[in-house]
Design a protein around this motif. Structure first.
Motif, short mmCIF file in Angstrom:
data_model
loop_
_atom_site.label_atom_id
_atom_site.label_comp_id
_atom_site.label_asym_id
_atom_site.label_seq_id
_atom_site.Cartn_x
_atom_site.Cartn_y
_atom_site.Cartn_z
N SER A 43 0.83 -1.21 0.00
CA SER A 43 0.00 0.00 0.00
C SER A 43 0.86 1.26 0.00
O SER A 43 0.53 2.25 -0.66
CB SER A 43 -0.92 0.00 1.22
N ASN A 44 1.97 1.21 0.73
CA ASN A 44 2.87 2.34 0.78
C ASN A 44 3.43 2.68 -0.58
O ASN A 44 3.73 3.84 -0.88
CB ASN A 44 3.99 2.04 1.77
N ARG A 45 3.55 1.65 -1.44
CA ARG A 45 4.07 1.85 -2.81
C ARG A 45 2.95 2.15 -3.81
O ARG A 45 3.21 2.31 -5.00
CB ARG A 45 4.85 0.62 -3.27
N GLY A 46 1.71 2.19 -3.33
CA GLY A 46 0.59 2.53 -4.21
C GLY A 46 0.23 1.46 -5.21
O GLY A 46 -0.30 1.76 -6.29
N LEU A 47 0.46 0.19 -4.86
CA LEU A 47 0.20 -0.91 -5.79
C LEU A 47 -0.99 -1.74 -5.33
O LEU A 47 -1.12 -2.05 -4.15
CB LEU A 47 1.42 -1.83 -5.91
N SER A 48 -1.85 -2.10 -6.26
CA SER A 48 -2.92 -3.05 -5.97
C SER A 48 -2.36 -4.46 -6.03
O SER A 48 -1.24 -4.70 -6.52
CB SER A 48 -4.04 -2.91 -7.00
N LEU A 49 -3.14 -5.42 -5.54
CA LEU A 49 -2.73 -6.81 -5.64
C LEU A 49 -2.51 -7.22 -7.09
O LEU A 49 -1.55 -7.90 -7.42
CB LEU A 49 -3.79 -7.73 -5.01
N GLY A 50 -3.43 -6.78 -7.95
CA GLY A 50 -3.32 -7.15 -9.37
C GLY A 50 -2.04 -6.64 -10.01
O GLY A 50 -1.36 -7.36 -10.74
N LYS A 51 -1.70 -5.37 -9.74
CA LYS A 51 -0.49 -4.80 -10.33
C LYS A 51 0.77 -5.49 -9.80
O LYS A 51 1.69 -5.79 -10.56
CB LYS A 51 -0.43 -3.30 -10.04
N LEU A 52 0.80 -5.73 -8.49
CA LEU A 52 1.97 -6.41 -7.94
C LEU A 52 2.04 -7.84 -8.44
O LEU A 52 3.13 -8.36 -8.73
CB LEU A 52 1.92 -6.39 -6.41
N SER A 53 0.89 -8.49 -8.59
CA SER A 53 0.85 -9.87 -9.08
C SER A 53 1.48 -9.97 -10.47
O SER A 53 2.23 -10.90 -10.76
CB SER A 53 -0.59 -10.37 -9.12
N LYS A 54 1.17 -9.01 -11.33
CA LYS A 54 1.75 -9.03 -12.68
C LYS A 54 3.26 -8.85 -12.64
O LYS A 54 3.99 -9.37 -13.49
CB LYS A 54 1.12 -7.93 -13.52
N SER A 55 3.74 -8.14 -11.63
CA SER A 55 5.18 -7.89 -11.51
C SER A 55 5.93 -9.09 -10.97
O SER A 55 7.02 -9.42 -11.44
CB SER A 55 5.42 -6.68 -10.60
N ILE A 56 5.35 -9.79 -9.98
CA ILE A 56 6.09 -10.87 -9.33
C ILE A 56 5.61 -12.25 -9.74
O ILE A 56 6.18 -13.27 -9.32
CB ILE A 56 6.02 -10.74 -7.79
N LEU A 57 4.51 -12.32 -10.56
CA LEU A 57 4.01 -13.58 -11.12
C LEU A 57 3.52 -14.56 -10.06
O LEU A 57 3.77 -15.76 -10.13
CB LEU A 57 5.09 -14.24 -11.99
N PHE A 58 2.80 -14.03 -9.05
CA PHE A 58 2.13 -14.87 -8.08
C PHE A 58 0.62 -14.65 -8.19
O PHE A 58 0.17 -13.58 -8.61
CB PHE A 58 2.59 -14.56 -6.65
N ASN A 59 -0.14 -15.67 -7.80
CA ASN A 59 -1.59 -15.62 -7.86
C ASN A 59 -2.15 -14.60 -6.87
O ASN A 59 -1.77 -14.59 -5.70
CB ASN A 59 -2.13 -17.03 -7.55
N THR A 60 -3.09 -13.75 -7.33
CA THR A 60 -3.61 -12.70 -6.44
C THR A 60 -4.37 -13.27 -5.26
O THR A 60 -4.33 -12.70 -4.16
CB THR A 60 -4.54 -11.76 -7.22
#
Length: 488
Positions: A43-60
């Motif tokens: 949250s501090n980085r302003g990322l949703s689960l979906g956006k972070l998921s696309k970056s690290i390739l883990f299931n939301t």
């Protein structure tokens, strides 16, 4: 069985655009605390689960469950969060501390500069604001619901659990009994106001932790007491509770089998593994049955029964869900079975298969079974197989690498790997270095009473006979003789 994902690709769980994030409870356990920290960094980085998921390739869905404390985080997921969010290693260090058994109150109040309101500034503030009593400093704190509806923390003392009172000390913490010198009864658990299933689950975690630190001798009586309690509780339970108790009985029986396996009492180990397999069938838990089969393959390997090791492992892999962690676990044990058969080509193919399964497995396993499997574990099993195949230099190097990657709390496993490294060094002709490593393993064997370490040291003693006049070897032999005499 573990399923490859949630089966619905469009499912989004909390924290996405237009949705209110689920309320977190970082006070509930170290696992919940870690999840809250991971969300706070995101949250501090302003990322949703979906956006972070696309970056690290883990299931939301997996990420969401971890963040709210509903599922344990894998080391790979924590590392991916840490790297992607620029946490500077703080999440990895926190995860490592939790794996080593740090209590909730020992965790820092905050790891993120500007946390959201869901993370309390301190446990004291949290207790005051939510009417939840903060845990004590005695050991593992278990959240349970009291008769009046409040959540309280029951402290399970690690020191008491490894002492003479065993599990009774844990019950004493709930019932306020000053001294409990006998095994707890199911009525004690019910009368305490605690959820007996939660308490039995938490006690098992403490027993596993203490086993790794101090060895099986102190732990086996308490494990068997808990199995008796579970069987007594089953008489009055139906439905989900009864199924959970059967699952717990499976887990405790498997733990008992492991403890006897570590002691070198293979007949008793086989008995308890059969008990575990039967209970898993009664529970109707296919995944747990698959795990027990994989463990039986590991036991067969320790007993130098290669046919059994291969056949049971292949049966476990056939039962395992495709792309699951359990399939990789079973393949790893099958590979060692091939090595015991003195078939290096089949062993090599099997290890390549295990690595491929591990590399391609679903990153969102929905169960705790085999969560310890990683690339390092496969490597140490391969080192064990290289020793069986006669590649002693390769085996020694593999064990040395494994020791360097072990977490600090894995005391007994460190001793086992040191013993195996020492034997491999001796068989490779490195007698003085083998003696040095052997003395390190001997120190851990004294602490833990592990027969697995003792068996390695007995082998080492025999291999080093031809160098008995070398000063370092003489020191090892003298230390081993003193330890044996002291034990006698």
């Amino acid at each position: 069985m573990w399923l490859p994902g949630d089966g619905y690709i469009g499912h989004i769980e909390g924290d996405e655009v237009g949705q209110r994030p689920n309320q977190l409870t970082p006070h509930a356990s170290p696992q919940h605390y870690l999840g809250a920290e991971m969300r706070a960094w995101r949250s501090n980085r302003g990322l949703s689960l979906g956006k972070l998921s696309k970056s690290i390739l883990f299931n939301t869905s997996y990420m969401a469950r971890v963040e709210r404390g509903g599922q344990a985080a894998s080391a790979d997921l924590v590392r991916a969060y840490d790297d992607a969010l620029g946490a500077g290693g703080s999440l990895v260090r926190l995860h490592t501390s939790i794996l080593q058994g740090v209590s909730l109150e020992a965790l820092p109040a905050t790891d993120v500069a500007n946390q959201g309101s869901h993370v309390a500034n301190s446990l004291v503030d949290l207790a005051e604001e939510t009417d939840i009593q903060a845990p004590s400093e005695e050991g593992l704190s278990v959240p349970v619901r009291a008769d009046d509806g409040r959540i309280i923390f029951v402290s399970l003392s690690r020191r008491a659990l490894i002492g003479a009172l065993g599990a009774s000390a844990a019950i004493a913490a709930v019932t306020d009994t000053a001294a409990a010198a006998s095994a707890p009864r199911s009525s004690d658990l019910i009368a305490s106001g605690a959820n007996p299933i939660e308490l039995l689950q938490a006690t098992r975690r403490v027993l596993i932790d203490n086993d790794n630190l101090f060895g099986p001798h102190r732990v086996i009586p308490t494990v068997q007491q808990q199995i008796a309690v579970i069987k007594e509780l089953r008489a009055d339970r139906r439905g989900t509770d009864r199924r959970q108790l059967l699952q717990l009985q499976t887990q405790y029986s498997e733990l008992c089998g492991w403890l006897y396996q570590d002691l070198g009492d293979f007949r008793a180990a086989q008995h308890w593994m059969r008990e575990a397999l039967e209970a898993s069938h009664m529970a109707g838990d296919d995944e747990l049955t698959t795990y027990i089969l994989a463990r039986r393959s590991q036991l067969a390997g320790d007993m130098h029964d290669p046919i059994e090791a291969v056949d049971v492992a292949e049966a476990a892999e056939d039962r395992a869900a495709p792309h699951s962690r359990l399939a990789a676990v079973a393949a790893t044990y099958a590979a060692h079975g091939h090595a015991l058969r003195k078939d290096p080509e089949a062993a090599q193919r099997a290890y390549e298969h295990a690595r491929e399964l591990h590399a391609t497995m679903d990153p969102d396993p929905s169960s705790p079974w085999g969560v310890w499997l990683d690339a390092a574990y496969i490597d140490v099993q391969r080192a064990h197989s290289l020793a069986a195949l006669g590649d002693h230099h390769g085996a020694a190097e593999g064990f040395r690498n494994a020791i360097g990657r072990l977490p600090a709390g894995f005391h007994r496993d460190r001793g086992v790997y040191l013993g195996r490294e020492a034997v491999s060094l001796a068989r490779a002709g490195e007698a003085e270095q083998a003696a040095v490593v052997g003395i390190q393993a001997l120190s851990i064997a004294r602490d833990t009473g592990s027969d697995r370490i003792s068996r390695e040291l007995a082998q080492l003693d025999g291999v080093l006979d031809q160098w008995r006049t070398v000063p370092g070897v003489a020191d090892f032999k003298a230390a081993l003789t003193e330890a044996v005499l002291r034990q006698a």
